[in-house]
Design a protein around this motif. Sequence first.
Motif, PDB file in Angstrom:
ATOM      1  N   ALA A 225     -12.857   1.328  -1.253  1.00 15.00           N
ATOM      2  CA  ALA A 225     -11.707   2.212  -1.479  1.00 15.00           C
ATOM      3  C   ALA A 225     -11.782   2.857  -2.861  1.00 15.00           C
ATOM      4  O   ALA A 225     -11.452   4.036  -3.022  1.00 15.00           O
ATOM      5  CB  ALA A 225     -10.403   1.438  -1.317  1.00 15.00           C
ATOM      6  N   VAL A 226     -12.243   2.110  -3.862  1.00 17.32           N
ATOM      7  CA  VAL A 226     -12.372   2.677  -5.208  1.00 17.32           C
ATOM      8  C   VAL A 226     -13.472   3.750  -5.227  1.00 17.32           C
ATOM      9  O   VAL A 226     -13.304   4.814  -5.836  1.00 17.32           O
ATOM     10  CB  VAL A 226     -12.624   1.581  -6.265  1.00 17.32           C
ATOM     11  CG1 VAL A 226     -12.982   2.186  -7.617  1.00 17.32           C
ATOM     12  CG2 VAL A 226     -11.398   0.674  -6.391  1.00 17.32           C
ATOM     13  N   VAL A 227     -14.581   3.512  -4.534  1.00 20.46           N
ATOM     14  CA  VAL A 227     -15.646   4.520  -4.443  1.00 20.46           C
ATOM     15  C   VAL A 227     -15.099   5.775  -3.766  1.00 20.46           C
ATOM     16  O   VAL A 227     -15.339   6.905  -4.227  1.00 20.46           O
ATOM     17  CB  VAL A 227     -16.872   3.968  -3.678  1.00 20.46           C
ATOM     18  CG1 VAL A 227     -17.879   5.070  -3.382  1.00 20.46           C
ATOM     19  CG2 VAL A 227     -17.517   2.831  -4.465  1.00 20.46           C
ATOM     20  N   TRP A 228     -14.340   5.586  -2.681  1.00 21.88           N
ATOM     21  CA  TRP A 228     -13.727   6.726  -1.987  1.00 21.88           C
ATOM     22  C   TRP A 228     -12.794   7.496  -2.927  1.00 21.88           C
ATOM     23  O   TRP A 228     -12.822   8.729  -2.971  1.00 21.88           O
ATOM     24  CB  TRP A 228     -12.979   6.229  -0.746  1.00 21.88           C
ATOM     25  CG  TRP A 228     -11.907   7.157  -0.284  1.00 21.88           C
ATOM     26  CD1 TRP A 228     -12.073   8.350   0.363  1.00 21.88           C
ATOM     27  CD2 TRP A 228     -10.503   6.998  -0.466  1.00 21.88           C
ATOM     28  NE1 TRP A 228     -10.856   8.932   0.602  1.00 21.88           N
ATOM     29  CE2 TRP A 228      -9.873   8.116   0.099  1.00 21.88           C
ATOM     30  CE3 TRP A 228      -9.717   5.999  -1.049  1.00 21.88           C
ATOM     31  CZ2 TRP A 228      -8.490   8.274   0.101  1.00 21.88           C
ATOM     32  CZ3 TRP A 228      -8.337   6.151  -1.040  1.00 21.88           C
ATOM     33  CH2 TRP A 228      -7.746   7.275  -0.474  1.00 21.88           C
ATOM     34  N   ALA A 229     -11.976   6.793  -3.712  1.00 20.52           N
ATOM     35  CA  ALA A 229     -11.039   7.450  -4.633  1.00 20.52           C
ATOM     36  C   ALA A 229     -11.797   8.269  -5.683  1.00 20.52           C
ATOM     37  O   ALA A 229     -11.363   9.373  -6.041  1.00 20.52           O
ATOM     38  CB  ALA A 229     -10.132   6.423  -5.294  1.00 20.52           C
TER      39      ALA A 229
ATOM     40  N   LEU B  12      -2.811   9.577  -5.642  1.00 16.67           N
ATOM     41  CA  LEU B  12      -2.567   8.875  -4.375  1.00 16.67           C
ATOM     42  C   LEU B  12      -3.760   8.033  -3.961  1.00 16.67           C
ATOM     43  O   LEU B  12      -3.610   6.874  -3.561  1.00 16.67           O
ATOM     44  CB  LEU B  12      -2.256   9.887  -3.267  1.00 16.67           C
ATOM     45  CG  LEU B  12      -0.813  10.300  -3.104  1.00 16.67           C
ATOM     46  CD1 LEU B  12      -0.719  11.582  -2.299  1.00 16.67           C
ATOM     47  CD2 LEU B  12      -0.025   9.199  -2.431  1.00 16.67           C
ATOM     48  N   ALA B  13      -4.937   8.625  -4.059  1.00 16.57           N
ATOM     49  CA  ALA B  13      -6.150   7.913  -3.640  1.00 16.57           C
ATOM     50  C   ALA B  13      -6.366   6.658  -4.478  1.00 16.57           C
ATOM     51  O   ALA B  13      -6.636   5.576  -3.940  1.00 16.57           O
ATOM     52  CB  ALA B  13      -7.368   8.834  -3.738  1.00 16.57           C
ATOM     53  N   PHE B  14      -6.235   6.781  -5.799  1.00 21.31           N
ATOM     54  CA  PHE B  14      -6.435   5.603  -6.648  1.00 21.31           C
ATOM     55  C   PHE B  14      -5.279   4.613  -6.525  1.00 21.31           C
ATOM     56  O   PHE B  14      -5.494   3.408  -6.658  1.00 21.31           O
ATOM     57  CB  PHE B  14      -6.658   6.009  -8.109  1.00 21.31           C
ATOM     58  CG  PHE B  14      -8.090   6.315  -8.421  1.00 21.31           C
ATOM     59  CD1 PHE B  14      -9.030   5.293  -8.548  1.00 21.31           C
ATOM     60  CD2 PHE B  14      -8.509   7.622  -8.587  1.00 21.31           C
ATOM     61  CE1 PHE B  14     -10.357   5.573  -8.826  1.00 21.31           C
ATOM     62  CE2 PHE B  14      -9.831   7.916  -8.872  1.00 21.31           C
ATOM     63  CZ  PHE B  14     -10.764   6.884  -8.994  1.00 21.31           C
ATOM     64  N   GLY B  15      -4.077   5.094  -6.276  1.00 21.71           N
ATOM     65  CA  GLY B  15      -2.966   4.173  -6.039  1.00 21.71           C
ATOM     66  C   GLY B  15      -3.244   3.284  -4.837  1.00 21.71           C
ATOM     67  O   GLY B  15      -3.059   2.065  -4.882  1.00 21.71           O
ATOM     68  N   ALA B  16      -3.723   3.902  -3.763  1.00 20.29           N
ATOM     69  CA  ALA B  16      -4.073   3.135  -2.560  1.00 20.29           C
ATOM     70  C   ALA B  16      -5.295   2.256  -2.805  1.00 20.29           C
ATOM     71  O   ALA B  16      -5.320   1.087  -2.417  1.00 20.29           O
ATOM     72  CB  ALA B  16      -4.334   4.097  -1.399  1.00 20.29           C
TER      73      ALA B  16
ATOM     74  N   LEU C 266       0.833  -1.204   0.000  1.00 20.92           N
ATOM     75  CA  LEU C 266       0.000   0.000   0.000  1.00 20.92           C
ATOM     76  C   LEU C 266       0.865   1.250   0.000  1.00 20.92           C
ATOM     77  O   LEU C 266       0.650   2.170  -0.795  1.00 20.92           O
ATOM     78  CB  LEU C 266      -0.916  -0.030   1.229  1.00 20.92           C
ATOM     79  CG  LEU C 266      -2.179   0.797   1.227  1.00 20.92           C
ATOM     80  CD1 LEU C 266      -3.059   0.460   0.038  1.00 20.92           C
ATOM     81  CD2 LEU C 266      -2.942   0.578   2.519  1.00 20.92           C
ATOM     82  N   TRP C 267       1.856   1.290   0.882  1.00 20.42           N
ATOM     83  CA  TRP C 267       2.767   2.441   0.938  1.00 20.42           C
ATOM     84  C   TRP C 267       3.542   2.590  -0.359  1.00 20.42           C
ATOM     85  O   TRP C 267       3.728   3.694  -0.863  1.00 20.42           O
ATOM     86  CB  TRP C 267       3.728   2.312   2.108  1.00 20.42           C
ATOM     87  CG  TRP C 267       3.128   2.619   3.436  1.00 20.42           C
ATOM     88  CD1 TRP C 267       1.884   3.136   3.693  1.00 20.42           C
ATOM     89  CD2 TRP C 267       3.740   2.433   4.698  1.00 20.42           C
ATOM     90  NE1 TRP C 267       1.697   3.268   5.040  1.00 20.42           N
ATOM     91  CE2 TRP C 267       2.826   2.847   5.687  1.00 20.42           C
ATOM     92  CE3 TRP C 267       4.971   1.942   5.103  1.00 20.42           C
ATOM     93  CZ2 TRP C 267       3.109   2.796   7.044  1.00 20.42           C
ATOM     94  CZ3 TRP C 267       5.259   1.895   6.463  1.00 20.42           C
ATOM     95  CH2 TRP C 267       4.334   2.325   7.420  1.00 20.42           C
ATOM     96  N   ALA C 268       4.017   1.474  -0.898  1.00 21.51           N
ATOM     97  CA  ALA C 268       4.782   1.530  -2.145  1.00 21.51           C
ATOM     98  C   ALA C 268       3.930   2.074  -3.280  1.00 21.51           C
ATOM     99  O   ALA C 268       4.385   2.905  -4.078  1.00 21.51           O
ATOM    100  CB  ALA C 268       5.324   0.139  -2.494  1.00 21.51           C
ATOM    101  N   SER C 269       2.679   1.635  -3.355  1.00 23.09           N
ATOM    102  CA  SER C 269       1.778   2.102  -4.404  1.00 23.09           C
ATOM    103  C   SER C 269       1.504   3.597  -4.259  1.00 23.09           C
ATOM    104  O   SER C 269       1.493   4.332  -5.252  1.00 23.09           O
ATOM    105  CB  SER C 269       0.473   1.306  -4.354  1.00 23.09           C
ATOM    106  OG  SER C 269      -0.376   1.707  -5.395  1.00 23.09           O
ATOM    107  N   MET C 270       1.303   4.066  -3.027  1.00 21.43           N
ATOM    108  CA  MET C 270       1.064   5.493  -2.812  1.00 21.43           C
ATOM    109  C   MET C 270       2.303   6.311  -3.167  1.00 21.43           C
ATOM    110  O   MET C 270       2.199   7.374  -3.778  1.00 21.43           O
ATOM    111  CB  MET C 270       0.639   5.755  -1.365  1.00 21.43           C
ATOM    112  CG  MET C 270      -0.747   5.237  -1.041  1.00 21.43           C
ATOM    113  SD  MET C 270      -1.391   5.716   0.587  1.00 21.43           S
ATOM    114  CE  MET C 270      -0.127   5.195   1.710  1.00 21.43           C
ATOM    115  N   PHE C 271       3.478   5.804  -2.818  1.00 25.36           N
ATOM    116  CA  PHE C 271       4.716   6.513  -3.113  1.00 25.36           C
ATOM    117  C   PHE C 271       4.928   6.627  -4.621  1.00 25.36           C
ATOM    118  O   PHE C 271       5.227   7.699  -5.142  1.00 25.36           O
ATOM    119  CB  PHE C 271       5.907   5.794  -2.454  1.00 25.36           C
ATOM    120  CG  PHE C 271       7.213   6.472  -2.693  1.00 25.36           C
ATOM    121  CD1 PHE C 271       7.544   7.625  -2.004  1.00 25.36           C
ATOM    122  CD2 PHE C 271       8.100   5.972  -3.626  1.00 25.36           C
ATOM    123  CE1 PHE C 271       8.748   8.270  -2.236  1.00 25.36           C
ATOM    124  CE2 PHE C 271       9.305   6.610  -3.870  1.00 25.36           C
ATOM    125  CZ  PHE C 271       9.632   7.759  -3.168  1.00 25.36           C
TER     126      PHE C 271
END
Length: 194
Positions: A132-136, A108-112, A60-65
């Motif tokens: 999470a996708v709805v939130w993004a 960032l939101a969609f990456g997470a 998750l962190w790697a994807s956001m980064f």
Amino acid sequence: MDWLLNFDYSTFRAIHVGLHEPWLDPVFWVITCTGLGWVETLLSFFLLASKSTRPYLVPLWASMFVSGFIVADGTKSLLHRERPSNLIYAHPQESIYFSSYPSGHTSLAFGAAFMLLFLTWGTPRAIWGRLAVVWAVLVGVSRVYRGVHWPTDALAGMFVGLFSASAVYWATTRFGSGRGPDRPSLDTVGRTVG
């Protein structure tokens, strides 16, 4: 490319002006704040509470980064696009007027979100990924509603997030343990092991 410009202008106006309601301002402020990298990082620490969700943390962190700091910020430094904040009829709720493409919050939101979707796919926790996708999507809409991004900035952020999460997920399953959390490992011919 006129159709793309027309899409941006008409969709921006429909969301930023057409949807505007005073009671929605604080709602979209909260949603947009959840797209900040430090907020997502802090919230991700809740994954440490359970042994079964701890393996989600590093991917998750790697994807956001990758999505937010490498791809989105890297693209912004190369492509300078004015924000819709500069339009006469815009009433931006943030003082940002340059480096619009792509939306960093949305990236960032969609990456997470996509990483969580991939990690939980086909598991009892699959609803987390879908939510999470709805939130993004809401984070992307909030950036347009608040008058600081064009709709295509948010769409680009979605694709940045998808690309980044896909690349990180592929790398972790290819070079990591060979399995996602809650999934059995696969041997080289695809048979379930263990």
